[in-house]
Scaffold this motif. Structure first.
Motif, short mmCIF file in Angstrom:
data_model
loop_
_atom_site.label_atom_id
_atom_site.label_comp_id
_atom_site.label_asym_id
_atom_site.label_seq_id
_atom_site.Cartn_x
_atom_site.Cartn_y
_atom_site.Cartn_z
N GLN A 198 2.44 5.62 -2.49
CA GLN A 198 2.01 4.29 -2.90
C GLN A 198 3.16 3.30 -2.88
OE1 GLN A 198 -1.12 2.96 -3.95
NE2 GLN A 198 -1.79 4.76 -2.84
N ALA A 199 4.29 3.73 -3.39
CA ALA A 199 5.46 2.85 -3.43
C ALA A 199 5.88 2.47 -2.02
CB ALA A 199 6.61 3.54 -4.16
N LEU B 115 6.36 -2.81 -8.84
CA LEU B 115 5.76 -1.47 -8.81
C LEU B 115 5.62 -0.93 -10.23
CD1 LEU B 115 7.70 0.31 -5.91
CD2 LEU B 115 5.36 -0.59 -5.85
N ARG C 212 6.62 4.46 -12.83
CA ARG C 212 6.70 5.82 -12.29
C ARG C 212 6.78 5.82 -10.78
NH1 ARG C 212 3.95 10.66 -15.68
NH2 ARG C 212 4.91 10.14 -17.64
N GLN C 213 6.05 4.89 -10.17
CA GLN C 213 6.12 4.79 -8.71
C GLN C 213 7.53 4.42 -8.28
OE1 GLN C 213 3.26 2.29 -6.77
NE2 GLN C 213 1.50 3.30 -7.74
N ARG C 214 8.06 3.41 -8.94
CA ARG C 214 9.39 2.93 -8.55
C ARG C 214 10.45 4.01 -8.76
NH1 ARG C 214 13.64 1.22 -11.15
NH2 ARG C 214 12.63 1.13 -13.18
N SER D 102 10.12 7.26 -9.18
CA SER D 102 9.90 8.43 -8.33
C SER D 102 10.40 8.15 -6.92
CB SER D 102 8.41 8.78 -8.27
OG SER D 102 7.93 9.14 -9.54
N PHE D 103 10.04 6.99 -6.42
CA PHE D 103 10.44 6.62 -5.06
C PHE D 103 11.97 6.56 -4.94
CE2 PHE D 103 11.64 3.32 -2.03
CZ PHE D 103 11.02 3.78 -0.88
N TRP E 208 2.08 11.28 -4.42
CA TRP E 208 1.18 10.12 -4.38
C TRP E 208 1.91 8.85 -4.84
CZ3 TRP E 208 -0.92 6.66 -7.92
CH2 TRP E 208 -1.99 5.89 -7.45
N HIS E 209 2.70 8.98 -5.90
CA HIS E 209 3.49 7.83 -6.37
C HIS E 209 4.41 7.33 -5.26
CE1 HIS E 209 2.11 7.72 -10.40
NE2 HIS E 209 2.75 8.78 -10.85
#
Lengths: 134, 204
Positions: free
Chosen positions: B183-184, B145, B148-150, B152-153, B179-180
């Motif tokens: 997506q994650a 990922l 930032r996605q990782r 944030s998640f 959104w992040h």
């Protein structure tokens, strides 16, 4: 069996199980906090020293300015004063003052006599001219 | 001690909310140069700052360094901090920036090599093997990922930070963080599904 167990898991639960952050023990927690406290104490001490220095500078700067200005004035006076060679200075001011004195007290004839008496022995032609003048 | 679940963390948050006045007083004392008060602030927020740093760095020593530097940076700038505001989001953001900076300077990702915490309480050896596979696949999927996605998640789903808190850490709006996270979650579900299919074929 394994598949059934997998189906019970939610994604988050699985992640929580596999990606949880290592738990800090109380000793580790205290260790980190004390390390930060020590570093903070050093930093505060340094900041206090800097603040004291700045306050000292702020307190003394006006005096420093005054001293510097005074020194500048004295220095300027000393530097602009002409060098003395030991001889009495022949200044226009002195001659003017003397002439004014004679003019006021004894008139120009008396002045000429006094000047002739003083200067005459040193300059006979000047005295002769005075005696031979009509 | 680091709190283990988001529920506990959220409970801690509400306790912090009740202690807002106490925190404000602490901040004012720190601004006046009292070191004891700073220690109080550190102990109040240490676990969550550590979470932020660890989620980015995935290395205990690095995370501890980032935590220390973050609190010291906060101390350096405490004079400009408005005491009426919550201290937490401010120091979390400092920690996030510090950790991201350390990670960039480190120049490589360590999530690929993170050892999984596979501590199954299930007695079955077969289940343990399946779990190990699942966790390995999940970690691999997470490593793929965007950062930032990782982060944030994980901060939201696993550590109990609110979307708004994560948004403030990254300096973006809440919609971006949602959104992040979306997506994650989507990518990880896909990874999970493939693991399930493999597990169904291999172990079922």
């Amino acid at each position: 069996m394994g598949n059934d167990s997998l189906n019970r898991w939610t994604l988050t639960a699985a992640l929580r199980h596999s990606r949880s952050i290592p738990v800090l023990s109380q000793a580790e927690f205290d260790g980190i906090a004390e390390r930060i406290a020590t570093a903070a104490a050093h930093r505060l001490a340094r900041r206090n020293r800097t603040r004291d220095l700045m306050e000292g500078l702020a307190r003394w700067t006006p005096w420093a300015f005054r001293v510097a200005i005074a020194a500048g004035i004295v220095g300027a006076v000393l530097l602009t004063r002409p060098e003395s060679d030991g001889a009495p200075e022949d200044t226009g001011a002195d001659s003017t003052a003397t002439a004014a004195f004679f003019d006021a007290v004894a008139g120009s004839a008396a002045r000429d006599q006094v000047v002739a008496a003083v200067v005459g022995p040193l300059d006979g032609s000047w005295a002769l001219d005075e005696e031979t003048s009509p | 001690m680091l709190l283990a679940s988001s529920e506990e963390r959220q409970g801690s948050d509400s306790a912090l909310g009740e202690g807002a006045a106490e925190e404000e007083a602490l901040i004012r004392r720190v601004q006046a140069g009292e070191l004891d008060a700073f220690d109080g602030l550190v102990r109040r927020h240490l676990n969550r700052v550590y979470s932020v740093a660890f989620r980015v760095l995935w290395d205990r020593a690095d995370a501890e360094d980032a935590v220390q530097e973050s609190f010291l940076s906060a101390l350096d700038h405490i004079g400009s901090f408005e005491a009426g505001h919550p201290f937490g989001p401010w120091v979390y953001r400092i920690a996030m920036n510090r950790a991201l900076s350390m990670r960039r300077s480190r120049g490589r990702r360590r999530t690929d090599t993170i050892p999984g915490q596979i501590a199954s309480s299930e007695p079955s050896p077969l289940l343990a093997v399946v779990q190990a596979d699942v966790f390995a696949q999940l970690r691999a999927a997470l490593a793929e990922l965007p950062e930032r996605q990782r982060v944030s998640f994980e901060l939201h789903e696993l550590d109990g930070f609110s979307v708004d808190e994560v948004a403030r850490m990254f300096g973006v709006n809440a919609g971006t963080v949602r959104w992040h996270i979306h997506q994650a979650r989507h990518r990880l579900r896909q990874a999970m599904q493939s693991v399930r299919n493999d597990a169904g074929a291999g172990y079922g």
